[in-house]
Design an enzyme around this catalytic site. Structure first.
Site, PDB file in Angstrom:
ATOM      1  N   ARG A  38      -0.769 -35.694  11.618  1.00 49.24           N
ATOM      2  CA  ARG A  38      -0.079 -36.483  10.445  1.00 49.24           C
ATOM      3  C   ARG A  38       0.733 -35.250   9.701  1.00 49.24           C
ATOM      4  NH1 ARG A  38      -6.000 -36.873   9.193  1.00 49.24           N
ATOM      5  NH2 ARG A  38      -5.630 -35.524   7.741  1.00 49.24           N
ATOM      6  N   LEU A  73       1.552 -41.414  13.834  1.00 49.60           N
ATOM      7  CA  LEU A  73       1.877 -42.030  15.363  1.00 49.60           C
ATOM      8  C   LEU A  73       1.754 -43.879  15.145  1.00 49.60           C
ATOM      9  CD1 LEU A  73      -1.228 -40.432  17.027  1.00 49.60           C
ATOM     10  CD2 LEU A  73       1.290 -40.051  17.212  1.00 49.60           C
ATOM     11  N   HIS A 138     -21.889 -37.066  13.837  1.00 49.01           N
ATOM     12  CA  HIS A 138     -21.818 -35.484  14.089  1.00 49.01           C
ATOM     13  C   HIS A 138     -22.304 -34.174  15.156  1.00 49.01           C
ATOM     14  CE1 HIS A 138     -18.101 -35.123  11.423  1.00 49.01           C
ATOM     15  NE2 HIS A 138     -18.200 -35.905  10.609  1.00 49.01           N
ATOM     16  N   TYR A 142     -25.712 -35.960  16.946  1.00 43.68           N
ATOM     17  CA  TYR A 142     -25.774 -35.979  18.732  1.00 43.68           C
ATOM     18  C   TYR A 142     -26.688 -35.392  19.156  1.00 43.68           C
ATOM     19  CZ  TYR A 142     -20.198 -37.636  17.149  1.00 43.68           C
ATOM     20  OH  TYR A 142     -19.426 -38.085  17.292  1.00 43.68           O
ATOM     21  N   ASP A 168     -21.310 -30.523  19.616  1.00 42.83           N
ATOM     22  CA  ASP A 168     -19.613 -30.524  19.710  1.00 42.83           C
ATOM     23  C   ASP A 168     -18.765 -29.329  20.742  1.00 42.83           C
ATOM     24  OD1 ASP A 168     -19.803 -32.112  17.608  1.00 42.83           O
ATOM     25  OD2 ASP A 168     -19.106 -30.189  16.038  1.00 42.83           O
TER      26      ASP A 168
END
Length: 378
Positions: A38, A73, A138, A142, A168
């Site tokens: 960004r 984007l 997060h 999971y 992760d």
């Protein structure tokens, strides 16, 4: 040796951990990685502590050696910058929720129309399809959904948190890298790219293969901390020495178990950890707690019985074994300070020179190189 991914172009639209670590591994093996962020703020990880002279250590550890392009984007000009890169890219890694890249005009079908050879890797918590596909989550969620947390969750009044980010990294980063490499090999034969659907929750299941065998296939009730690999056996669990340091006893095989018992002088009638596990464990705990870890460490090392003192991260980094193998020889430049880079499971022969000091690009530092408007963000 030539780096195996030399001349491979990777477009990185991921943030935080799973995707960035995956593209870091690709970069270390020679790929050119262009990271899109960004404008003005960059990705969130740039702002996390701890920092050196205002630069996030965590961000630098995961993103050194990559190019940075600050690009909105959602802007109408974004595709003017992206199309030339998409046309020649080999790999694209994205980590948005399902549907986001489609809304940006960068979904798999749209990108495949531009470059049918592209390997498009999507990393999400629950995958591109299914009832939970768009659910937020997060690592903790999971591994909870994968059943792993239930295996060794600690006492009810003080539940044990996972020691590492299993979903992760183990369910996201590693499967992404493995499947990207497989897709690149497959492309050599077919000439076609692929869409890789990497679901972190699904990848976490692999880390408890024995629980699948016992709890899913055999239908056994697995109690927290009660399995042979989660503390149910005296010969495979953690114990405390008198100085508060923990001893990791991993003497699964009988020869190692007997050697360990000899070191602590475990009574013969309390060496059978199958008939009365509680009594056996209690006696082991009592004996180890009678002396400090400094007393036990050399004795256990001499016995070579799969038992050792648990180290802190700082101690591990100074371990003579790891230093002898050069695990922390690779250096990273963070705001002018040279620090050890994160060890990665990439064989040294496939990487850049071992001692080279890399750094993370400033936000938008490479905009002009890739045809984007200059960025004045530092």
């Amino acid at each position: 040796m030539t780096q195996p991914l030399k001349d491979i172009l990777v477009l990185d639209f991921s943030t935080l951990l799973p995707g960035p670590m995956a593209t870091l591994m690709l970069s270390e093996a020679g790929a050119e990685v262009v990271k899109f962020e960004r404008p003005a703020t960059g990705e969130d990880a740039r702002h996390t502590d701890p920092k050196i002279e205002g630069e996030s250590i965590g961000f630098a550890v995961l993103n050194h050696g990559k190019r940075s392009v600050a690009l909105d984007l959602k802007s109408i000009d974004a595709m003017n910058v992206l199309r030339p890169l998409l046309e020649k890219a080999d790999v694209l890694v994205e980590q948005f929720r399902p549907g986001v890249m489609d809304r940006l005009g960068l979904g798999y079908e749209a990108v495949r129309a531009i470059n049918p050879r592209l390997i498009y890797c999507s990393i999400t918590g629950y995958g591109q399809t299914g009832p939970k596909a768009t659910a937020a989550g997060h690592d903790l969620n999971y591994v909870g959904d994968a059943g792993i947390l239930s295996l060794s969750r600690g006492p009810d009044d003080q539940p044990t948190m996972p020691f590492g980010l299993i979903a992760d990294i183990g369910g996201g980063t590693y499967p992404a890298v493995v499947n990207i490499l497989l897709a690149l090999i497959a492309r050599q034969k077919s000439g076609n790219g692929a869409h890789l659907d990497i679901a972190m929750a699904e990848g976490a299941f692999t880390f408890a293969y024995w629980a699948h065998a016992e709890g899913v296939v055999a239908g056994q009730d697995i109690k927290s901390g009660g399995s042979r690999l989660t503390g149910g056996l005296a010969r495979y669990r953690l114990y405390s020495a008198s100085d508060g340091r923990q001893i990791a006893v991993g003497a699964l095989e009988e020869k190692f178990w007997q050697a360990f018992c000899d070191v602590i002088d475990q009574p013969a009638d309390l060496r059978d950890d199958q008939s009365d596990p509680a009594a056996c464990s209690a006696e082991v705990a009592r004996r180890l707690a009678s002396q400090p870890s400094t007393y036990w460490e050399p004795l256990l090392a001499a016995a070579d019985c799969c038992c050792s003192v648990v180290k802190t991260p700082a101690e591990a980094a100074l371990d003579p074994h790891f230093t002898a193998r050069g695990l922390f020889d690779r250096k990273l430049d963070i705001s002018g300070e040279t620090v050890a880079a994160l060890p990665l499971p990439i064989t040294p022969e496939f990487r850049m020179s071992r001692g080279k000091a890399g750094r993370a690009s400033n936000l938008g530092e490479d905009n002009i190189r890739y045809g984007a408007e200059p960025s004045d963000t530092k």
